[in-house]
Write a protein that holds these residues in place. Structure first.
Motif, short mmCIF file in Angstrom:
data_model
loop_
_atom_site.label_atom_id
_atom_site.label_comp_id
_atom_site.label_asym_id
_atom_site.label_seq_id
_atom_site.Cartn_x
_atom_site.Cartn_y
_atom_site.Cartn_z
N ILE A 1 45.90 42.96 45.44
CA ILE A 1 45.44 43.77 44.08
C ILE A 1 45.18 41.91 43.37
CG2 ILE A 1 46.24 44.64 42.33
CD1 ILE A 1 45.30 46.49 44.77
N ASP A 2 43.54 41.99 42.81
CA ASP A 2 43.87 41.02 42.02
C ASP A 2 42.60 41.33 40.61
OD1 ASP A 2 43.50 38.59 40.65
OD2 ASP A 2 42.33 37.97 42.88
N PRO A 3 43.58 41.63 39.89
CA PRO A 3 42.81 41.97 38.60
C PRO A 3 42.18 40.70 37.74
CG PRO A 3 44.58 42.11 38.58
CD PRO A 3 44.81 41.78 39.08
N ALA A 4 42.55 40.00 37.81
CA ALA A 4 40.99 38.47 37.66
C ALA A 4 39.79 38.96 37.91
CB ALA A 4 42.05 37.39 37.99
N ARG A 5 39.70 38.91 38.90
CA ARG A 5 38.51 39.47 40.30
C ARG A 5 38.29 40.60 39.98
NH1 ARG A 5 40.22 38.02 45.72
NH2 ARG A 5 40.53 40.50 45.38
N ALA A 6 38.55 41.94 38.63
CA ALA A 6 37.71 43.05 38.41
C ALA A 6 36.32 42.95 37.69
CB ALA A 6 38.94 43.98 37.95
N SER A 7 35.41 43.64 37.89
CA SER A 7 34.36 42.81 37.43
C SER A 7 34.50 44.26 36.11
CB SER A 7 33.41 43.79 37.81
OG SER A 7 33.45 44.90 39.12
N GLN A 8 35.17 45.30 36.15
CA GLN A 8 35.49 46.33 35.05
C GLN A 8 36.16 46.81 34.55
OE1 GLN A 8 32.06 49.62 35.93
NE2 GLN A 8 30.48 48.30 35.81
N PRO A 9 37.37 46.33 34.13
CA PRO A 9 38.65 46.41 33.78
C PRO A 9 39.32 47.81 32.75
CG PRO A 9 38.70 44.59 32.76
CD PRO A 9 37.21 44.91 33.41
N ASP A 10 37.44 47.80 32.42
CA ASP A 10 37.88 49.20 31.48
C ASP A 10 38.26 48.63 30.62
OD1 ASP A 10 36.11 50.14 32.56
OD2 ASP A 10 37.34 51.71 34.19
N ASN A 11 39.97 49.77 29.97
CA ASN A 11 41.04 49.67 29.27
C ASN A 11 42.10 49.88 29.58
OD1 ASN A 11 39.09 49.34 27.07
ND2 ASN A 11 38.85 51.86 27.05
N ILE A 12 42.27 49.00 30.85
CA ILE A 12 44.06 49.23 31.68
C ILE A 12 44.64 47.72 30.54
CG2 ILE A 12 44.13 48.42 33.52
CD1 ILE A 12 41.64 49.75 35.01
N ARG A 13 45.35 47.99 30.42
CA ARG A 13 46.51 47.72 29.61
C ARG A 13 47.83 46.94 30.70
NH1 ARG A 13 43.77 46.61 26.37
NH2 ARG A 13 43.76 47.91 24.71
N GLU A 14 47.41 47.32 31.88
CA GLU A 14 48.58 47.04 33.28
C GLU A 14 48.50 47.26 34.15
OE1 GLU A 14 53.97 47.54 33.05
OE2 GLU A 14 52.93 47.68 31.36
N HIS A 15 49.00 47.29 35.49
CA HIS A 15 49.34 47.83 36.14
C HIS A 15 50.65 47.66 37.28
CE1 HIS A 15 48.40 43.63 38.57
NE2 HIS A 15 49.49 44.39 39.39
N ARG A 16 50.95 48.69 37.93
CA ARG A 16 52.39 48.45 38.09
C ARG A 16 53.19 49.23 39.04
NH1 ARG A 16 56.85 51.53 34.72
NH2 ARG A 16 55.99 49.91 32.99
#
Length: 158
Positions: A103-118
């Motif tokens: 899991i690498d949110p820095a590589r996400a191309s469309q993070p939408d309105n995601i505030r956090e992942h857990r």
């Protein structure tokens, strides 16, 4: 009085588990805040499995080669607003095993309105007072971890 059924919006969602059987949830602020599984609507010509892999990449930067995509576990139908337009969203939920390190949110191309992942241990998911979608996720996962995937997808409440 005539009521019409909103247009259908098909969606694919992933119930993501890591090697420790923790489930990955994403936090959003809208509607008072809630946690949800990754996923989204199908694109033209896409099947649910392909959409699930695409959404995991778009939202979490996960390479498809890191995903062990399993069976469809559940389905949910819900009428709600998307972009201010009423739709009937039908979601199919698939089991996805992914190493936590993939899991690498820095590589996400469309993070939408995601505030956090857990990553949530099952006990924490059962104990939380926070809103988690889909409703019944903790019970579904309890059954899957104890007995494997259901013979037929479970129908979840809205």
């Amino acid at each position: 009085m005539t009521t019409s059924t909103p247009p259908l919006r098909e969606a694919a969602r992933a119930i993501v588990l890591d090697a420790e059987d923790r489930v990955l949830l994403l936090r959003y602020d809208e509607n008072g805040g809630f946690w949800a599984t990754p996923g989204g609507s199908l694109e033209d010509g896409e099947d649910h499995a392909t959409a699930t892999l695409r959404e995991l990449h778009e939202e979490l930067g996960v390479d498809a080669s890191a995903v062990d995509l399993g069976a469809q576990l559940a389905e949910r139908s819900k009428d709600h607003l998307v972009g201010g337009r009423a739709v009937r969203q039908v979601e199919k939920y698939f089991l996805a095993r992914i190493p936590a390190a993939a899991i690498d949110p820095a590589r996400a191309s469309q993070p939408d309105n995601i505030r956090e992942h857990r990553w949530w241990p099952l006990a924490d998911l059962h104990a939380t007072a926070e809103t988690v979608y889909p409703l019944g996720l903790a019970d579904l996962l309890t059954g899957v971890l104890a007995h494997g995937a259901p013979m037929r997808p479970v129908v979840l409440a809205g």
